[in-house]
Design a protein around this motif. Sequence first.
Motif, PDB file in Angstrom:
ATOM      1  N   UNK A 147      21.814   1.786  13.030  1.00 15.72           N
ATOM      2  CA  UNK A 147      23.156   0.810  12.944  1.00 15.72           C
ATOM      3  C   UNK A 147      22.778  -0.230  11.721  1.00 15.72           C
ATOM      4  N   UNK A 148      21.885  -0.818  11.960  1.00 18.36           N
ATOM      5  CA  UNK A 148      21.456  -2.073  11.001  1.00 18.36           C
ATOM      6  C   UNK A 148      21.783  -1.602   9.453  1.00 18.36           C
ATOM      7  N   UNK A 149      20.746  -0.319   9.335  1.00 18.35           N
ATOM      8  CA  UNK A 149      21.095   0.225   7.864  1.00 18.35           C
ATOM      9  C   UNK A 149      22.177   0.457   7.546  1.00 18.35           C
ATOM     10  N   UNK A 150      22.858   0.938   8.251  1.00 17.93           N
ATOM     11  CA  UNK A 150      24.567   1.199   7.925  1.00 17.93           C
ATOM     12  C   UNK A 150      25.363   0.158   7.745  1.00 17.93           C
ATOM     13  N   UNK A 151      25.160  -0.884   8.385  1.00 13.78           N
ATOM     14  CA  UNK A 151      25.795  -2.051   8.543  1.00 13.78           C
ATOM     15  C   UNK A 151      25.681  -2.784   7.082  1.00 13.78           C
ATOM     16  N   UNK A 152      24.329  -2.870   6.777  1.00 15.51           N
ATOM     17  CA  UNK A 152      23.821  -3.260   5.227  1.00 15.51           C
ATOM     18  C   UNK A 152      23.882  -2.371   4.212  1.00 15.51           C
ATOM     19  N   UNK A 153      24.746  -1.246   4.515  1.00 14.71           N
ATOM     20  CA  UNK A 153      25.121  -0.214   3.595  1.00 14.71           C
ATOM     21  C   UNK A 153      23.924   0.048   2.391  1.00 14.71           C
ATOM     22  N   UNK A 154      22.776   0.499   3.097  1.00 17.39           N
ATOM     23  CA  UNK A 154      21.645   0.783   2.304  1.00 17.39           C
ATOM     24  C   UNK A 154      21.685   1.952   1.410  1.00 17.39           C
ATOM     25  N   UNK A 155      21.111   1.952   0.482  1.00 17.61           N
ATOM     26  CA  UNK A 155      21.281   3.332  -0.309  1.00 17.61           C
ATOM     27  C   UNK A 155      20.208   4.358   0.137  1.00 17.61           C
ATOM     28  N   UNK A 156      20.429   5.642  -0.138  1.00 17.37           N
ATOM     29  CA  UNK A 156      19.359   6.540   0.351  1.00 17.37           C
ATOM     30  C   UNK A 156      17.956   5.956   0.191  1.00 17.37           C
ATOM     31  N   UNK A 157      17.919   5.646  -1.034  1.00 19.53           N
ATOM     32  CA  UNK A 157      16.046   5.132  -1.279  1.00 19.53           C
ATOM     33  C   UNK A 157      15.794   4.056  -0.407  1.00 19.53           C
ATOM     34  N   UNK A 182      17.005   3.114   2.374  1.00 19.74           N
ATOM     35  CA  UNK A 182      16.810   3.511   3.970  1.00 19.74           C
ATOM     36  C   UNK A 182      15.621   4.379   4.089  1.00 19.74           C
ATOM     37  N   UNK A 183      15.129   5.098   3.002  1.00 19.08           N
ATOM     38  CA  UNK A 183      13.963   5.594   3.311  1.00 19.08           C
ATOM     39  C   UNK A 183      12.559   4.984   3.064  1.00 19.08           C
ATOM     40  N   UNK A 184      12.701   3.919   2.396  1.00 19.34           N
ATOM     41  CA  UNK A 184      11.812   2.805   2.370  1.00 19.34           C
ATOM     42  C   UNK A 184      11.755   1.977   3.770  1.00 19.34           C
ATOM     43  N   UNK A 185      12.633   1.766   4.225  1.00 18.30           N
ATOM     44  CA  UNK A 185      12.745   0.810   5.542  1.00 18.30           C
ATOM     45  C   UNK A 185      12.326   1.851   6.662  1.00 18.30           C
ATOM     46  N   UNK A 186      12.635   3.190   6.622  1.00 22.19           N
ATOM     47  CA  UNK A 186      12.067   3.970   7.548  1.00 22.19           C
ATOM     48  C   UNK A 186      10.566   3.945   7.608  1.00 22.19           C
ATOM     49  N   UNK A 187       9.990   4.385   6.322  1.00 18.74           N
ATOM     50  CA  UNK A 187       8.672   4.315   6.050  1.00 18.74           C
ATOM     51  C   UNK A 187       7.836   3.031   6.642  1.00 18.74           C
ATOM     52  N   UNK A 188       8.569   2.125   6.224  1.00 19.16           N
ATOM     53  CA  UNK A 188       8.120   0.768   6.799  1.00 19.16           C
ATOM     54  C   UNK A 188       7.690   0.739   8.286  1.00 19.16           C
ATOM     55  N   UNK A 189       8.904   1.051   9.174  1.00 27.78           N
ATOM     56  CA  UNK A 189       8.630   0.848  10.463  1.00 27.78           C
ATOM     57  C   UNK A 189       7.600   1.940  11.024  1.00 27.78           C
ATOM     58  N   UNK A 190       7.462   3.334  10.293  1.00 22.53           N
ATOM     59  CA  UNK A 190       6.800   4.101  10.877  1.00 22.53           C
ATOM     60  C   UNK A 190       5.314   3.757  10.528  1.00 22.53           C
ATOM     61  N   UNK A 191       5.000   2.912   9.329  1.00 23.01           N
ATOM     62  CA  UNK A 191       3.707   2.459   9.072  1.00 23.01           C
ATOM     63  C   UNK A 191       3.327   1.292   9.922  1.00 23.01           C
ATOM     64  N   UNK A 214       0.733  -1.227   0.240  1.00 26.60           N
ATOM     65  CA  UNK A 214      -0.061  -0.089  -0.038  1.00 26.60           C
ATOM     66  C   UNK A 214       0.811   1.325   0.048  1.00 26.60           C
ATOM     67  N   UNK A 215       2.003   1.193   0.659  1.00 21.30           N
ATOM     68  CA  UNK A 215       2.880   2.276   0.605  1.00 21.30           C
ATOM     69  C   UNK A 215       3.980   2.370  -0.638  1.00 21.30           C
ATOM     70  N   UNK A 216       3.826   1.410  -1.416  1.00 19.77           N
ATOM     71  CA  UNK A 216       4.472   1.361  -2.730  1.00 19.77           C
ATOM     72  C   UNK A 216       5.994   1.098  -2.399  1.00 19.77           C
ATOM     73  N   UNK A 217       6.394   0.593  -1.407  1.00 18.89           N
ATOM     74  CA  UNK A 217       7.699   0.157  -0.783  1.00 18.89           C
ATOM     75  C   UNK A 217       8.386  -0.889  -1.517  1.00 18.89           C
ATOM     76  N   UNK A 218       9.830  -0.738  -1.656  1.00 17.44           N
ATOM     77  CA  UNK A 218      10.769  -1.866  -2.007  1.00 17.44           C
ATOM     78  C   UNK A 218      11.618  -2.053  -0.863  1.00 17.44           C
ATOM     79  N   UNK A 219      11.351  -2.668   0.346  1.00 20.52           N
ATOM     80  CA  UNK A 219      12.191  -2.874   1.410  1.00 20.52           C
ATOM     81  C   UNK A 219      13.151  -3.980   1.283  1.00 20.52           C
ATOM     82  N   UNK A 220      14.374  -3.669   1.378  1.00 19.79           N
ATOM     83  CA  UNK A 220      15.373  -4.855   0.998  1.00 19.79           C
ATOM     84  C   UNK A 220      14.974  -5.866   1.777  1.00 19.79           C
ATOM     85  N   UNK A 221      15.162  -7.142   1.199  1.00 23.93           N
ATOM     86  CA  UNK A 221      15.070  -8.464   1.975  1.00 23.93           C
ATOM     87  C   UNK A 221      15.747  -8.614   3.066  1.00 23.93           C
TER      88      UNK A 221
END
Length: 240
Positions: free
Chosen positions: A148-158, A160-169, A62-69
């Motif tokens: 710290x997790x996102x940094x360790x996984x070396x997420x791109x800015x996009x 990271x933004x999708x992952x943060x939106x997922x958690x807020x939702x 519904x949020x049109x997210x692509x959260x890394x597996x």
Amino acid sequence: MAASMPPQWLARALAPWRNFIAVYYFETANRAAGIVPTFDMLMPLRRPAVGGPIMYPLIERTERLTVPEAVIASPQVQAMQQAATEILVCINDVHGVETQEACGDVHNIVLAIEHEQHCTRGEAVQAVCDLMPVCYDRFLRIEATLPDLFKALELSEGERRHAETYVRSLRSYLASSNFWSKDTERYILDALPVEVYGHPTALTDAFASSTRAATAPTPRAQDHPPDPPPTPHPLWDLRS
């Protein structure tokens, strides 16, 4: 619904449905055998039955997210999802205890505690309400480690933004479930349809006849932090 979503998402979205359906087989078997589950027996059944795991992949859709597996599969996010699911169980079972009792359904953690501990309904409800801030505190403590997790996984800015939106939702979903539960007719006795689970005394009969429920502490000690429970967040105070 699966259009534009990656195959990995589809596999994750289907798995909770299988668990959801399987749980109802066990619940039906319990009712047929007159088994009143203990808290420790019931919580693993309530997690898939409450529907939260079904909704979590739909947040991405519904949020049109692509959260890394790698984010979804991480121990941190898996633990957050479990904490969220246990919050949903508490919300559902506190609000729904009277309607489930009226239908003769024993699969409610309030009823399990009441039967197992031989306590009053009010004491059992309070025990479940006391679990809420513990689960919510666990959720927030894990959330604080995600940068710290996102940094360790070396997420791109996009990513990271999708992952943060997922958690807020995910947080918003918990809040909306609580607000909905306070207002819905689902938990109003007068709004119940014709009874679903058989004779209206089924619950009382099950409580009286069950000899299968082993005595165990409730809630489990390992679910509580060594420090005193935090002050309940007003959002999760179900007694209002």
